[in-house]
Each structure stands twice: as C-alpha cells, then as structure tokens.
Design a protein around this motif. Structure first.
Motif, PDB file in Angstrom:
ATOM      1  N   SER A 115       0.849  -1.206   0.000  1.00 37.37           N
ATOM      2  CA  SER A 115       0.000   0.000   0.000  1.00 37.37           C
ATOM      3  C   SER A 115       0.872   1.239   0.000  1.00 37.37           C
ATOM      4  CB  SER A 115      -0.916   0.007   1.228  1.00 37.37           C
ATOM      5  OG  SER A 115      -1.793  -1.088   1.189  1.00 37.37           O
ATOM      6  N   TYR A 116       1.898   1.245   0.826  1.00 34.44           N
ATOM      7  CA  TYR A 116       2.822   2.375   0.898  1.00 34.44           C
ATOM      8  C   TYR A 116       3.483   2.620  -0.461  1.00 34.44           C
ATOM      9  CZ  TYR A 116       6.668   5.365   2.298  1.00 34.44           C
ATOM     10  OH  TYR A 116       7.559   6.408   2.378  1.00 34.44           O
ATOM     11  N   GLN A 117       3.799   1.535  -1.151  1.00 37.75           N
ATOM     12  CA  GLN A 117       4.474   1.636  -2.447  1.00 37.75           C
ATOM     13  C   GLN A 117       3.517   1.931  -3.603  1.00 37.75           C
ATOM     14  OE1 GLN A 117       6.383  -2.175  -2.455  1.00 37.75           O
ATOM     15  NE2 GLN A 117       8.095  -1.473  -1.180  1.00 37.75           N
ATOM     16  N   GLY A 118       2.210   2.014  -3.307  1.00 34.78           N
ATOM     17  CA  GLY A 118       1.239   2.390  -4.328  1.00 34.78           C
ATOM     18  C   GLY A 118       0.639   1.246  -5.108  1.00 34.78           C
ATOM     19  N   ARG A 119       0.804   0.031  -4.654  1.00 32.29           N
ATOM     20  CA  ARG A 119       0.280  -1.125  -5.388  1.00 32.29           C
ATOM     21  C   ARG A 119      -1.239  -1.223  -5.358  1.00 32.29           C
ATOM     22  NH1 ARG A 119       4.826  -5.070  -3.083  1.00 32.29           N
ATOM     23  NH2 ARG A 119       6.514  -4.314  -4.385  1.00 32.29           N
ATOM     24  N   PHE A 120      -1.894  -0.475  -4.476  1.00 33.61           N
ATOM     25  CA  PHE A 120      -3.352  -0.544  -4.369  1.00 33.61           C
ATOM     26  C   PHE A 120      -4.001   0.817  -4.638  1.00 33.61           C
ATOM     27  CE2 PHE A 120      -1.602  -3.905  -1.666  1.00 33.61           C
ATOM     28  CZ  PHE A 120      -2.168  -5.008  -2.290  1.00 33.61           C
ATOM     29  N   LYS A 121      -3.322   1.671  -5.389  1.00 30.93           N
ATOM     30  CA  LYS A 121      -3.879   2.982  -5.729  1.00 30.93           C
ATOM     31  C   LYS A 121      -5.153   2.842  -6.561  1.00 30.93           C
ATOM     32  CE  LYS A 121      -1.054   6.776  -5.736  1.00 30.93           C
ATOM     33  NZ  LYS A 121      -0.238   7.773  -6.439  1.00 30.93           N
ATOM     34  N   ALA A 122      -5.194   1.869  -7.441  1.00 28.77           N
ATOM     35  CA  ALA A 122      -6.375   1.654  -8.279  1.00 28.77           C
ATOM     36  C   ALA A 122      -7.600   1.299  -7.444  1.00 28.77           C
ATOM     37  CB  ALA A 122      -6.110   0.553  -9.307  1.00 28.77           C
ATOM     38  N   GLN A 123      -7.373   0.795  -6.241  1.00 30.16           N
ATOM     39  CA  GLN A 123      -8.466   0.435  -5.341  1.00 30.16           C
ATOM     40  C   GLN A 123      -8.785   1.568  -4.356  1.00 30.16           C
ATOM     41  OE1 GLN A 123      -5.846  -1.726  -6.050  1.00 30.16           O
ATOM     42  NE2 GLN A 123      -7.133  -2.856  -7.485  1.00 30.16           N
ATOM     43  N   GLY A 124      -8.177   2.730  -4.543  1.00 28.31           N
ATOM     44  CA  GLY A 124      -8.460   3.882  -3.708  1.00 28.31           C
ATOM     45  C   GLY A 124      -7.633   3.979  -2.438  1.00 28.31           C
ATOM     46  N   ILE A 125      -6.572   3.184  -2.333  1.00 26.89           N
ATOM     47  CA  ILE A 125      -5.698   3.229  -1.160  1.00 26.89           C
ATOM     48  C   ILE A 125      -4.579   4.228  -1.452  1.00 26.89           C
ATOM     49  CG2 ILE A 125      -4.188   1.897   0.363  1.00 26.89           C
ATOM     50  CD1 ILE A 125      -7.132   0.996   0.449  1.00 26.89           C
ATOM     51  N   PRO A 126      -4.416   5.233  -0.597  1.00 20.78           N
ATOM     52  CA  PRO A 126      -3.348   6.219  -0.832  1.00 20.78           C
ATOM     53  C   PRO A 126      -1.965   5.588  -0.659  1.00 20.78           C
ATOM     54  CG  PRO A 126      -4.365   6.602   1.298  1.00 20.78           C
ATOM     55  CD  PRO A 126      -5.160   5.515   0.634  1.00 20.78           C
ATOM     56  N   ALA A 127      -0.967   6.224  -1.218  1.00 19.24           N
ATOM     57  CA  ALA A 127       0.401   5.711  -1.148  1.00 19.24           C
ATOM     58  C   ALA A 127       1.313   6.694  -0.426  1.00 19.24           C
ATOM     59  CB  ALA A 127       0.933   5.450  -2.555  1.00 19.24           C
ATOM     60  N   ALA A 128       2.440   6.197   0.016  1.00 18.05           N
ATOM     61  CA  ALA A 128       3.529   6.987   0.614  1.00 18.05           C
ATOM     62  C   ALA A 128       3.044   7.905   1.724  1.00 18.05           C
ATOM     63  CB  ALA A 128       4.279   7.739  -0.475  1.00 18.05           C
ATOM     64  N   GLY A 129       3.369   9.179   1.633  1.00 19.88           N
ATOM     65  CA  GLY A 129       3.022  10.140   2.674  1.00 19.88           C
ATOM     66  C   GLY A 129       1.523  10.263   2.887  1.00 19.88           C
ATOM     67  N   ALA A 130       0.756  10.115   1.819  1.00 15.55           N
ATOM     68  CA  ALA A 130      -0.704  10.196   1.943  1.00 15.55           C
ATOM     69  C   ALA A 130      -1.241   9.033   2.772  1.00 15.55           C
ATOM     70  CB  ALA A 130      -1.354  10.210   0.570  1.00 15.55           C
ATOM     71  N   LEU A 131      -0.633   7.859   2.647  1.00 13.52           N
ATOM     72  CA  LEU A 131      -1.044   6.709   3.461  1.00 13.52           C
ATOM     73  C   LEU A 131      -0.700   6.956   4.927  1.00 13.52           C
ATOM     74  CD1 LEU A 131      -2.152   3.822   3.754  1.00 13.52           C
ATOM     75  CD2 LEU A 131       0.169   2.996   3.335  1.00 13.52           C
ATOM     76  N   ILE A 132       0.483   7.470   5.176  1.00 10.65           N
ATOM     77  CA  ILE A 132       0.891   7.762   6.556  1.00 10.65           C
ATOM     78  C   ILE A 132      -0.055   8.788   7.174  1.00 10.65           C
ATOM     79  CG2 ILE A 132       2.703   8.801   7.975  1.00 10.65           C
ATOM     80  CD1 ILE A 132       4.719   7.529   6.018  1.00 10.65           C
TER      81      ILE A 132
END
Length: 112
Positions: free
Chosen positions: A48-65
C-alpha cells in the motif's frame, strides 16, 4: 516531529528494500475454484505504501501515513482494497489475527 517522520519513512523504505523476499510473501489459497495468492499483513501495508493498491483507492507513501495518523484509513480499508485487487479472500475481513497485524503496522506510521 520531522525527525521522527523521516526516520519512520527511512525504516520502512530500508525494510522494503533489504528484504524483498519478505515483502513479496504470498500464500496460495483455493477459494471457489479460484487460485488467489494471499499476501501477508506486512506485504499488504508495504505494498500500500508503495502504491500497489492505488487503483483500489488506497493512498500511497506520505498520503497513506497521513491517512493512518488521522484515522481516515483503517486496516479493514486496506484489506478491502487487497480483496478488490485479488490478493486476499473475503474471509480475511473476519480474521482478527490478520486485521490486528495490519493495524499494528499502520500504528507504526503514527508519528504523533
């Protein structure tokens, strides 16, 4: 505060880079005649942090934190995203051990 944030990001990045075999750990599961490659809680959070689930609406990197720190995203949200991506089965949503592990990894993002 900035130092803690940067060290958390550094640790996460180093962990992902230094143990790619661990980050890509998958378990094969047969569910309703589908072969689903289930990922570990660690792989779910780092992916998720690396952006592998962006297509599913999960934020990546700083946005996930940020989303984890402000409780805008929870373990169940990551699991649902992985289910949509075909990386987990529906049964994972009712697995308290898996959910607690994901919550623990998300809690590690907490820099407050």
């Amino acid at each position: 505060m900035k130092r803690l944030f940067i060290s958390t990001l550094s640790i996460l990045a180093l962990t992902s880079l230094s143990s790619p075999a661990l980050a890509n750990t998958e378990i094969s599961v047969n569910s309703n005649s589908q072969n689903i490659r289930e990922i570990t809680p660690f792989s779910l959070v780092t992916g998720s942090y690396q952006g592998r689930f962006k297509a599913q609406g999960i934020p990546a990197a700083g946005a996930l934190i940020y989303a984890a720190n402000t409780n805008e995203i929870e373990a169940e949200d990551l699991v649902r995203g992985a289910i949509e991506a075909g990386k987990l089965t529906e049964a994972t949503l009712s697995d308290p051990g898996y959910l607690n592990a994901v919550k623990s990894f998300l809690k590690d993002f907490n820099t407050k």
